[in-house]
Design an enzyme around this catalytic site. Structure first.
Site, PDB file in Angstrom:
ATOM      1  N   GLN A  43     -31.023  85.591  -3.966  1.00  0.00           N
ATOM      2  CA  GLN A  43     -31.763  85.925  -2.742  1.00  0.00           C
ATOM      3  C   GLN A  43     -33.207  85.474  -2.883  1.00  0.00           C
ATOM      4  O   GLN A  43     -33.987  85.577  -1.948  1.00  0.00           O
ATOM      5  CB  GLN A  43     -31.755  87.445  -2.536  1.00  0.00           C
ATOM      6  N   ASP A  76     -38.083  81.694  -4.858  1.00  0.00           N
ATOM      7  CA  ASP A  76     -38.750  80.891  -5.908  1.00  0.00           C
ATOM      8  C   ASP A  76     -37.693  79.962  -6.513  1.00  0.00           C
ATOM      9  O   ASP A  76     -36.516  80.058  -6.180  1.00  0.00           O
ATOM     10  CB  ASP A  76     -39.384  81.816  -6.971  1.00  0.00           C
ATOM     11  N   HIS A 109     -31.548  82.689   0.858  1.00  0.00           N
ATOM     12  CA  HIS A 109     -32.723  82.934   1.705  1.00  0.00           C
ATOM     13  C   HIS A 109     -33.706  81.762   1.746  1.00  0.00           C
ATOM     14  O   HIS A 109     -34.870  81.946   2.073  1.00  0.00           O
ATOM     15  CB  HIS A 109     -33.438  84.220   1.241  1.00  0.00           C
ATOM     16  N   CYS A 122     -46.208  70.259  13.103  1.00  0.00           N
ATOM     17  CA  CYS A 122     -45.053  69.415  12.777  1.00  0.00           C
ATOM     18  C   CYS A 122     -45.398  67.985  13.193  1.00  0.00           C
ATOM     19  O   CYS A 122     -45.821  67.756  14.338  1.00  0.00           O
ATOM     20  CB  CYS A 122     -43.835  69.922  13.549  1.00  0.00           C
ATOM     21  N   CYS A 167     -43.163  66.953  16.467  1.00  0.00           N
ATOM     22  CA  CYS A 167     -43.267  67.522  17.815  1.00  0.00           C
ATOM     23  C   CYS A 167     -44.575  68.281  18.059  1.00  0.00           C
ATOM     24  O   CYS A 167     -44.835  68.702  19.186  1.00  0.00           O
ATOM     25  CB  CYS A 167     -42.084  68.449  18.102  1.00  0.00           C
ATOM     26  N   SER A 203     -32.099  95.530  -4.938  1.00  0.00           N
ATOM     27  CA  SER A 203     -31.950  96.894  -4.441  1.00  0.00           C
ATOM     28  C   SER A 203     -30.631  97.050  -3.693  1.00  0.00           C
ATOM     29  O   SER A 203     -30.171  98.161  -3.466  1.00  0.00           O
ATOM     30  CB  SER A 203     -33.125  97.237  -3.521  1.00  0.00           C
TER      31      SER A 203
HETATM   32  P1  OAD Z   1     -36.092  94.377  -3.703  1.00  0.00           P
HETATM   33  O1  OAD Z   1     -37.569  94.345  -3.818  1.00  0.00           O
HETATM   34  O2  OAD Z   1     -35.477  95.115  -2.567  1.00  0.00           O
HETATM   35  O3  OAD Z   1     -35.472  95.036  -5.009  1.00  0.00           O
HETATM   36  C1  OAD Z   1     -35.826  94.622  -6.285  1.00  0.00           C
HETATM   37  C2  OAD Z   1     -34.933  95.328  -7.279  1.00  0.00           C
HETATM   38  O4  OAD Z   1     -35.298  94.860  -8.573  1.00  0.00           O
HETATM   39  C3  OAD Z   1     -35.082  96.844  -7.304  1.00  0.00           C
HETATM   40  O5  OAD Z   1     -33.788  97.442  -7.284  1.00  0.00           O
HETATM   41  C4  OAD Z   1     -35.786  97.117  -8.620  1.00  0.00           C
HETATM   42  O6  OAD Z   1     -35.391  98.345  -9.209  1.00  0.00           O
HETATM   43  C5  OAD Z   1     -35.305  95.954  -9.451  1.00  0.00           C
HETATM   44  N1  OAD Z   1     -36.195  95.610 -10.563  1.00  0.00           N
HETATM   45  C6  OAD Z   1     -37.513  95.863 -10.688  1.00  0.00           C
HETATM   46  N2  OAD Z   1     -37.976  95.383 -11.851  1.00  0.00           N
HETATM   47  C7  OAD Z   1     -36.931  94.791 -12.473  1.00  0.00           C
HETATM   48  C8  OAD Z   1     -36.761  94.101 -13.695  1.00  0.00           C
HETATM   49  N3  OAD Z   1     -37.787  93.911 -14.513  1.00  0.00           N
HETATM   50  N4  OAD Z   1     -35.522  93.643 -14.020  1.00  0.00           N
HETATM   51  C9  OAD Z   1     -34.489  93.824 -13.176  1.00  0.00           C
HETATM   52  N5  OAD Z   1     -34.582  94.477 -12.006  1.00  0.00           N
HETATM   53  C10 OAD Z   1     -35.781  94.948 -11.651  1.00  0.00           C
HETATM   54  O7  OAD Z   1     -35.607  92.871  -3.792  1.00  0.00           O
HETATM   55  P2  OAD Z   1     -34.227  92.227  -3.320  1.00  0.00           P
HETATM   56  O8  OAD Z   1     -33.086  93.159  -3.524  1.00  0.00           O
HETATM   57  O9  OAD Z   1     -34.159  90.891  -3.932  1.00  0.00           O
HETATM   58  O10 OAD Z   1     -35.219  88.739   1.853  1.00  0.00           O
HETATM   59  O11 OAD Z   1     -34.509  92.087  -1.793  1.00  0.00           O
HETATM   60  C11 OAD Z   1     -33.594  91.407  -1.014  1.00  0.00           C
HETATM   61  C12 OAD Z   1     -34.290  90.670   0.074  1.00  0.00           C
HETATM   62  O12 OAD Z   1     -35.169  91.555   0.775  1.00  0.00           O
HETATM   63  C13 OAD Z   1     -35.213  89.567  -0.358  1.00  0.00           C
HETATM   64  O13 OAD Z   1     -34.553  88.369  -0.685  1.00  0.00           O
HETATM   65  C14 OAD Z   1     -36.042  89.371   0.846  1.00  0.00           C
HETATM   66  C15 OAD Z   1     -36.313  90.805   1.207  1.00  0.00           C
HETATM   67  O14 OAD Z   1     -36.424  91.053   2.498  1.00  0.00           O
HETATM   68  C16 OAD Z   1     -35.763  87.943   2.765  1.00  0.00           C
HETATM   69  O15 OAD Z   1     -36.935  87.610   2.739  1.00  0.00           O
HETATM   70  C17 OAD Z   1     -34.811  87.496   3.817  1.00  0.00           C
END
Ligand code: OAD
Length: 255
Positions: free
Chosen positions: A104, A107, A122, A157, A160, A199
């Site tokens: 997701q 980077d 994403h 852009c 356009c 998360s």
């Molecule tokens: P979140 O910020 O929701 O969750 C990050 C997770 O990483 C949490 O469950 C933390 O407990 C965990 N975490 C923190 N430190 C960590 C570590 N050192 N090692 C392992 N885990 C750790 O991020 P995502 O679940 O990736 O989407 O969020 C999903 C999407 O929400 C993103 O891709 C983005 C956002 O909206 C878009 O932009 C469409």
């Protein structure tokens, strides 16, 4: 069960897997200095909620604000290096060549660590595209002398004249069809799914472990705190991925 036994269990599952799928989220890049989405931010952007900036509505309302926030995030990503967790996953892919990463994250730290064929749900923060979706060729735009930055406003852009925007999926937008189909197929056919640093609250990515578990896969989660994925996990390795993933590799090497 002792923590070392859980690591052994995860290592044995990965080593014997024929179809290993890995789902990563922002937590895997945390030790590279990239804040997760739901962590509190420091400094200049601390007053803004990422969930309120990463939307098309926010961009329409205030293009300069959203553009400059992404320019800031880009500078953080560019300065970051893959951490021990990314490197361990690249090594795991060498040990299990059938393994595929679904991320997701926007980077490119998995690729920079050496992972290949990463499925990006994403998009990529390194790329831009036309906010009017004009599909001019090339569709993906880099900012160079051909697209002059206009102060704090997003550049225009070259095809356009509308603003360009980061090539990432914003809240409320549809994910790229090919990538989501590929991810679902991997989830349906995986025998083991390793879920790291997410998360598990953002759909449809969060549904991948549900699909995998219903299809009979073993779920291993790496996360320092409980998430929406934890109830599905057969093995929960509680801790930061940059510490846990190298331990799994070491255990695989010794199995
Ligand atoms: P979140 O910020 O929701 O969750 C990050 C997770 O990483 C949490 O469950 C933390 O407990 C965990 N975490 C923190 N430190 C960590 C570590 N050192 N090692 C392992 N885990 C750790 O991020 P995502 O679940 O990736 O989407 O969020 C999903 C999407 O929400 C993103 O891709 C983005 C956002 O909206 C878009 O932009 C469409």
């Amino acid at each position: 069960m002792a923590f070392s036994d859980l690591i052994q269990q995860a290592a044995a599952l990965c080593k014997s897997s024929c179809r290993l799928a890995v789902l990563t989220g922002a937590g895997v890049s945390k030790e590279s200095g990239i804040p997760t989405f739901r962590d509190a931010m420091d400094g200049l952007w601390a007053q803004y909620d990422p969930q309120e900036l990463a939307t098309l509505e926010a961009f329409r309302r205030n293009p300069s604000l959203v553009w400059n926030w992404y320019q800031f995030r880009r500078s953080v990503v560019q300065a970051a290096q893959p951490n021990a967790g990314h490197i361990a996953l690249a090594r795991l892919q060498q040990l299990c060549p059938h393994m595929q990463i679904i991320t997701q994250n926007v980077d490119n730290l998995h690729e920079r660590a050496g992972s290949t064929k990463v499925i990006r749900l994403h998009g990529s923060i390194a790329l831009n595209r036309c906010s009017g979706n004009c599909q001019g060729n090339p569709t993906h735009l880099t900012i160079d002398r051909a697209i002059p930055a206009t102060g704090d406003e997003p550049p225009a852009c070259p095809h356009c004249g509308k603003y360009i925007r980061p090539d990432v999926v914003w809240f409320g937008e549809v994910l790229p069809a090919k990538q989501i189909e590929h991810a679902k197929q991997l989830a349906r056919t995986a025998d083991v799914m390793l879920v790291i640093g997410t998360s598990g609250v953002v759909q449809p990515a969060a549904h991948m472990p549900v699909i995998a578990r219903s299809a009979g896969a073993k779920i291993i989660e790496v996360n320092p705190v409980k998430s929406e994925v934890t109830p599905l996990a057969h093995v929960w390795l509680q801790g930061p991925s940059a510490e846990i993933l190298p331990q799994i590799i070491e255990a695989i090497d010794n199995v």
